[in-house]
Design an enzyme around this catalytic site. Structure first.
Site: not given
Length: 682
Positions: A572, A559
């Protein structure tokens, strides 16, 4: 129905039953009259299954259409068996209109026989009699004079003339056993031809059952009985990488595993080494299985380590034997004034492991599966022939002439160019939706076989079905936090497709919470799925990639958050940073094995995303103060390109990383974020 419709319906019925013929084997035909659009006069035509087609799935587009008067006129210019191949090119001058599919080598058999409908099939029972040492006498006894015997002859114009003469000279004969090859039957109507074909097949089956010996393979050898199913499959999966390494020595192959009862019984038999060495007989069989298999002749309780230790010597011996076969055949061809095609490779297409099963190989899954099916046909043929007599396949010289036939070489040359990822096998986690599904779809479209691994087994199987089913994709359940389930998913890939080349660590989830709201359970869940899960998947896959010796790709869907510090996603973003560094660590460790490890850093992929649909989207929208349905637009506007990132964009990057264009790239993270300056790599 028209003659073509009758022919297609008959062909589909015959081809649907493997007892009648093998996949893509045999051909059928019908004769009839139509009006010639040029002259306005009636013209007799032949519709016959074209080269390379399959009876079970035949459509009108798969038929070759020829003028009978011109086809029969070729008898006057036929130059003899030594120039047989010239007749296939001559068929082009007999085509009606655009001609349809390319005529096959068997066209003469159908056109020259004086019957309105002709079938040529490869049933196991018929080939059993065709390959028996006393096949001619067996034909007379089994069929009571209703079926003729034709000694072995390569398919072609002369074989058509031979069968036409038999039909003309024997009005009561309904068909023929073709020595070493198969059967032919005919009739005045489509129904009669089909009935005659089925009668020959059934009569052969019944004769073998009534007159054959109980143990044609000589009974079981001590220590060679099949392992219990779970132990068999575990051992097969452990062997797959090592077997693929030898089957892919010349060029990469996809594999197929079979442990059908017929295979296990043959592998346990006393006569396995002797009969396997004789090879197959029907041309359709050995063109796909090679003339003989590689037999790992060790007891069923031999360990994987013991088998792996023996493999190099067995492989070397097999290659030497096949090379010698090729050189003998090539020398004989040159003595006839012919220059044979180059050897296509000396690796086995069939590997037999007693107690475990059969591993078959090909350029794609379907080819590998069909090769295995054909060897099962060959086992059935050997059983029937040995039950009645002695199995006596066509000799080596004839096998070589067919395997390296110029016509076969031309058929291979007509195959479409392989797709970029042909022969590659991919495992994608979290692949039933979102980025994972888009990635699996792209990889399959580019020629890869794909394992859809997902927490939801029903969705995984549905996604695999959408991609084309088991010859393209299979769906398996996996919780990537569970070591045993991860190994099961990798084993499923190995047993489904015979190896593994591409791994995409995509499974993930996210909880949008601030530091103070994040619980230990929140932290552990996200790190277990993404950090630990990626580690478990990569570790299990790396063992396979190393043993295969074919290199490979491991790709992490990380990400932009692995490098960008945004609010309210501590767990996350931290686990994505963990994944990002796994890429670097594994690239450094696995490079010596030719394994590339790379990552992709998407920005927020809203549409089609399971993560966003699961509540993450609403929470991120709240953080940024926009309606949830506008979140994708919001993300797009903060990028340099002002474009929304979709699952397909990430899939594109995965594809590029797996191609030869980036075969010198490892340890890289590719941003797929439409340009987020704060996430630029430094």
């Amino acid at each position: 129905m028209s003659a073509q419709q009758d022919l297609i319906a008959r062909s589909n019925r015959l081809g649907a039953d493997p007892r009648n013929t093998n996949y893509a084997g045999g051909n059928t035909s019908a004769k009839g009259t139509e009006i010639d659009p040029v002259t306005g006069e009636p013209v007799e035509l032949l519709w016959v299954k074209g080269s390379g087609g399959d009876l079970g799935t035949l459509t009108e587009a798969g038929l070759a259409v020829l003028r009978l008067d011109r086809l029969r006129a070729l008898q006057h210019v036929y130059p003899g068996v030594e120039r047989e191949d010239e007749m296939v090119a001559a068929f082009d001058y007999t085509l009606h209109g655009k001609g349809g599919a390319a005529p096959s080598i068997d066209t003469a058999m159908h056109g020259l026989v004086d019957a309105a409908h002709v079938d040529h099939l490869h049933p196991d029972s018929g080939i059993s009699i065709a390959t028996a040492q006393d096949g001619e006498a067996l034909t007379a006894r089994a069929f009571g004079g209703r079926v003729a015997w034709v000694p072995w002859r390569r398919p072609g114009f002369q074989l058509g003339l031979d069968i036409a003469a038999i039909k003309a000279e024997n009005p009561g004969v309904i068909g023929a056993i073709l020595g070493g090859h198969g059967i032919t039957a005919w009739g005045d109507t489509s129904d009669e031809a089909e009935a005659n074909s089925l009668w020959i097949i059934k009569t052969a089956e019944e004769y073998i059952a009534a007159h054959g010996s109980a143990e044609p393979f000589g009974g079981r050898r001590d220590g060679y009985a099949p392992l219990e199913a779970s132990a068999r499959h575990a051992k097969a999966a452990a062997l797959v990488p090592h077997l693929r390494a030898i089957a892919s020595h010349d060029k990469p192959q996809v594999g197929h595993f079979t442990d059908a009862d017929a295979v296990l019984d043959f592998l346990a038999s006393e006569r396995l080494p002797e009969l396997a060495a004789l090879g197959t007989s029907c041309p359709d069989h050995f063109l796909r299985t090679k003339v003989k298999p590689l037999v790992i002749d060790l007891p069923a309780d031999a360990t994987v380590a013991e088998i792996v230790e023996r493999l190099p010597a067995l492989h070397e011996a097999y290659r030497a034997d096949y090379t010698a076969y090729y050189e003998r055949g090539a020398a004989a061809a040159r003595a006839r004034g012919e220059e044979p095609p180059a050897m296509r490779g000396a690796d086995p297409a069939i590997i037999l492991v007693p107690g475990v099963g059969m591993f078959s190989y090909g350029a794609d899954k379907q080819t590998a599966r069909v090769a295995g099916e054909f060897y099962v046909n060959a086992i059935n043929v050997m059983r029937g022939a040995e039950a009645l007599s002695t199995y006596s396949p066509i000799d080596e010289a004839e096998k070589f002439r067919i395997e390296y036939w110029a016509l076969e070489e031309a058929k291979l040359a007509r195959r479409p160019k392989p797709k970029p990822l042909a022969t590659r096998i991919a495992l994608v986690t979290g692949a039933a939706s979102g980025i994972g599904k888009a990635t699996a779809t792209r990889l399959a479209a580019e020629g890869a076989c794909v394992v859809i691994a997902d927490l939801d087994p029903e969705k995984a199987q549905a996604a695999a079905a959408e991609l084309g089913g088991p010859d393209v994709a299979v769906g398996v359940q996996v919780n990537v936090t569970d070591e045993a389930q991860v190994q099961h998913a990798v084993d499923a890939a190995l047993l489904a497709f015979g190896g593994l080349d591409i791994v995409v660590n995509n499974a993930g989830l996210s909880l949008s919470k601030s530091l103070l709201e994040t619980t230990v359970a929140d932290w552990d869940l996200q790190h277990n799925v993404m950090a630990k899960g990626s580690f478990l998947v990569s570790r299990a896959a790396a063992r396979v990639l190393i043993d295969q010796k074919l290199g490979g790709d491991i790709i992490y869907i990380s990400s932009k958050n692995s490098v960008f510090a945004g609010p309210n996603n501590i767990a996350y973003s931290a686990t994505k940073a963990d994944q990002a560094h796994q890429v670097r660590l594994l690239a450094a460790e696995l490079g010596e094995h030719g394994v590339k490890v790379n990552g992709i850093n998407p920005d927020g992929v809203v549409r089609g995303s399971g993560i966003f649909a699961g509540g993450w989207g609403a929470k991120r929208a709240a953080v940024y103060g926009v309606p949830e349905e506008k979140l994708g637009e919001y993300y797009a506007q903060r990028t340099l390109l002002k474009r929304e990132v979709l699952p397909e964009h990430v899939a594109n990057a995965v594809f590029v990383l797996c191609t030869a264009d980036l075969d010198h790239t490892t340890g890289l993270h590719i941003p797929v974020d439409a340009g987020v300056a704060a996430a630029f790599l430094r």
